[in-house]
Design a protein around this motif. Sequence first.
Motif, PDB file in Angstrom:
ATOM      1  N   ALA A   1      77.276  51.563  40.805  1.00 32.78           N
ATOM      2  CA  ALA A   1      76.025  52.104  40.260  1.00 32.78           C
ATOM      3  C   ALA A   1      75.101  50.995  39.787  1.00 32.78           C
ATOM      4  CB  ALA A   1      76.330  53.066  39.118  1.00 32.78           C
ATOM      5  N   ALA A   2      75.668  49.974  39.140  1.00 33.12           N
ATOM      6  CA  ALA A   2      74.866  48.845  38.678  1.00 33.12           C
ATOM      7  C   ALA A   2      74.235  48.113  39.863  1.00 33.12           C
ATOM      8  CB  ALA A   2      75.731  47.891  37.859  1.00 33.12           C
TER       9      ALA A   2
ATOM     10  N   TYR B   1      80.777  58.337  35.415  1.00 31.62           N
ATOM     11  CA  TYR B   1      79.841  57.483  34.681  1.00 31.62           C
ATOM     12  C   TYR B   1      78.888  56.683  35.569  1.00 31.62           C
ATOM     13  CZ  TYR B   1      82.503  58.587  30.488  1.00 31.62           C
ATOM     14  OH  TYR B   1      83.121  59.251  29.435  1.00 31.62           O
ATOM     15  N   ALA B   2      78.917  56.889  36.870  1.00 25.14           N
ATOM     16  CA  ALA B   2      77.986  56.171  37.735  1.00 25.14           C
ATOM     17  C   ALA B   2      76.524  56.522  37.433  1.00 25.14           C
ATOM     18  CB  ALA B   2      78.314  56.432  39.207  1.00 25.14           C
ATOM     19  N   PRO B   3      76.155  57.810  37.283  1.00 21.12           N
ATOM     20  CA  PRO B   3      74.746  58.111  36.988  1.00 21.12           C
ATOM     21  C   PRO B   3      74.272  57.475  35.692  1.00 21.12           C
ATOM     22  CG  PRO B   3      75.930  60.104  37.630  1.00 21.12           C
ATOM     23  CD  PRO B   3      76.958  59.039  37.406  1.00 21.12           C
ATOM     24  N   GLN B   4      75.146  57.465  34.684  1.00 22.12           N
ATOM     25  CA  GLN B   4      74.763  56.920  33.386  1.00 22.12           C
ATOM     26  C   GLN B   4      74.516  55.406  33.450  1.00 22.12           C
ATOM     27  OE1 GLN B   4      77.272  59.052  33.955  1.00 22.12           O
ATOM     28  NE2 GLN B   4      77.172  60.742  32.490  1.00 22.12           N
TER      29      GLN B   4
ATOM     30  N   TYR C   1      77.173  42.506  33.949  1.00 25.33           N
ATOM     31  CA  TYR C   1      77.980  43.660  33.541  1.00 25.33           C
ATOM     32  C   TYR C   1      79.325  43.222  32.998  1.00 25.33           C
ATOM     33  CZ  TYR C   1      80.738  43.606  37.977  1.00 25.33           C
ATOM     34  OH  TYR C   1      81.568  43.281  39.028  1.00 25.33           O
ATOM     35  N   ILE C   2      79.880  44.078  32.143  1.00 24.34           N
ATOM     36  CA  ILE C   2      81.249  43.918  31.653  1.00 24.34           C
ATOM     37  C   ILE C   2      81.930  45.264  31.855  1.00 24.34           C
ATOM     38  CG2 ILE C   2      82.741  43.372  29.697  1.00 24.34           C
ATOM     39  CD1 ILE C   2      80.486  41.684  28.549  1.00 24.34           C
ATOM     40  N   PHE C   3      82.686  45.370  32.949  1.00 25.49           N
ATOM     41  CA  PHE C   3      83.361  46.604  33.337  1.00 25.49           C
ATOM     42  C   PHE C   3      84.846  46.324  33.599  1.00 25.49           C
ATOM     43  CE2 PHE C   3      79.051  47.913  35.257  1.00 25.49           C
ATOM     44  CZ  PHE C   3      78.708  48.622  34.121  1.00 25.49           C
ATOM     45  N   PRO C   4      85.667  47.366  33.637  1.00 22.77           N
ATOM     46  CA  PRO C   4      87.108  47.164  33.871  1.00 22.77           C
ATOM     47  C   PRO C   4      87.435  46.958  35.350  1.00 22.77           C
ATOM     48  CG  PRO C   4      86.680  49.487  33.506  1.00 22.77           C
ATOM     49  CD  PRO C   4      85.370  48.779  33.308  1.00 22.77           C
ATOM     50  N   GLU C   5      87.452  45.722  35.770  1.00 19.81           N
ATOM     51  CA  GLU C   5      87.856  45.401  37.138  1.00 19.81           C
ATOM     52  C   GLU C   5      89.374  45.446  37.274  1.00 19.81           C
ATOM     53  OE1 GLU C   5      84.154  42.470  38.337  1.00 19.81           O
ATOM     54  OE2 GLU C   5      85.936  41.572  37.448  1.00 19.81           O
ATOM     55  N   THR C   6      90.074  45.229  36.159  1.00 17.97           N
ATOM     56  CA  THR C   6      91.535  45.314  36.103  1.00 17.97           C
ATOM     57  C   THR C   6      91.918  46.081  34.840  1.00 17.97           C
ATOM     58  OG1 THR C   6      91.699  43.210  34.899  1.00 17.97           O
ATOM     59  CG2 THR C   6      91.826  43.110  37.314  1.00 17.97           C
TER      60      THR C   6
END
Length: 412
Positions: free
Chosen positions: A59-60, A311-314, A41-46
Amino acid sequence: MPRTKALGLAAAATALTLGLAACGGGGGEGGGDQEPLQFGYIFPETGDLSHLGPPQISAAKYAHSEINKAGGVLGKELPGVLTGDEANDAAQAVEAADGLLDKDVDAVLGAAASGMTMAIIDKITKEKVVQCSGSNTAPDLTDYDDGGFYFRTAPSDLLQGPVLADTVAADGHQSVAIVHRADDYGDGLAEATKTGLEDAGIEVKATESYDPNSPNFGSVVDAVKDAKAEAVVMVSFEEGVQIITGLIEAGVKTDTMYATDGLSDETLAGKVDKDKPETLKGFSGTAPAVDNKKFQEDLTAYDDKLEVFQYAPQVYDCAISIALAAEAAESTDPAVFVKELPKVTKDGEECTGFEQCRDLIKDGKDVDYTGASGPIDFDENGDVAAASIGIYEFGDKGKLDWVDYVETKPES
């Protein structure tokens, strides 16, 4: 390390004879000799979208755990999810993408921000790796040349904009000023909202773009004041806090302020005024969201510290759809299973959850995965065919409440 593995001529010939594909870390068709499906994944951790990181990450990982609980993909347990931080910074997002590709990832979940996806989509899709975002909404991504490897379970802003316009119109406002980030997300959603407002007969008195990295937003506040509009729409991320506080100081009432998913943050009222969160009462907006309390309860049971669910369900649906595509293709090679990704989301026997759908696939059935975010039905552009847009409003104590959900589809 390079993703294309060096093979001698004899080995290459053998691989071709066996129908094996070297790209993307997966094996060829046939379930027995597959390498395990590898998610990253590439998500905003910061960064200024970090409030959107926890729900997407959880969610992932929840989807990953559900897949493994059901026995994995093609009978093999998934290895741990590889991680990357986009930090709402293009250079960092690129670094994160490079890191995942170096580890032969098969599918990338994310990025969260449309602008960050624009920074990495070529790197990922040109390596024939599947990318699926649960929160990208920029209209430009619909017909982007991604070779068929990019998908999103969040709707285009062409769907959110009209719902936001209808929300403003329902409150009786006859004129609006729009302020927005000067990026893919801001430009696209501002234009879609403007069109919706004008179609509803509402005058758009000003449309002001701004640099989100600006040290102050006084000029944006001045533009709103000068417009003398009855309401203001903000297409902003966390920098919107400064715009909101500036507008309040200028005498603009919060119940005439509207925003989008970039500000659908349960902690927003405390950021605007930590001593008086009720200051934000009446502030409202729209965001892709679904009324799925069962999924929220299940995700909370998995991660009881989770407070934000945007955005968790998506994201969950991205992961489950990809796993089902690999099952249908009998391959964990993204260059192979990508062809099955649209097919497992429409025109088959309706099912929910990985295990139920997987078992139908094993029985030779075509499946129509209906996800936590609703029907997926990926089209030829990798977009969903329908979407739920939520309308939120901040109440007396600064609490974000979802007051309605609107089902919407693209115009044919």
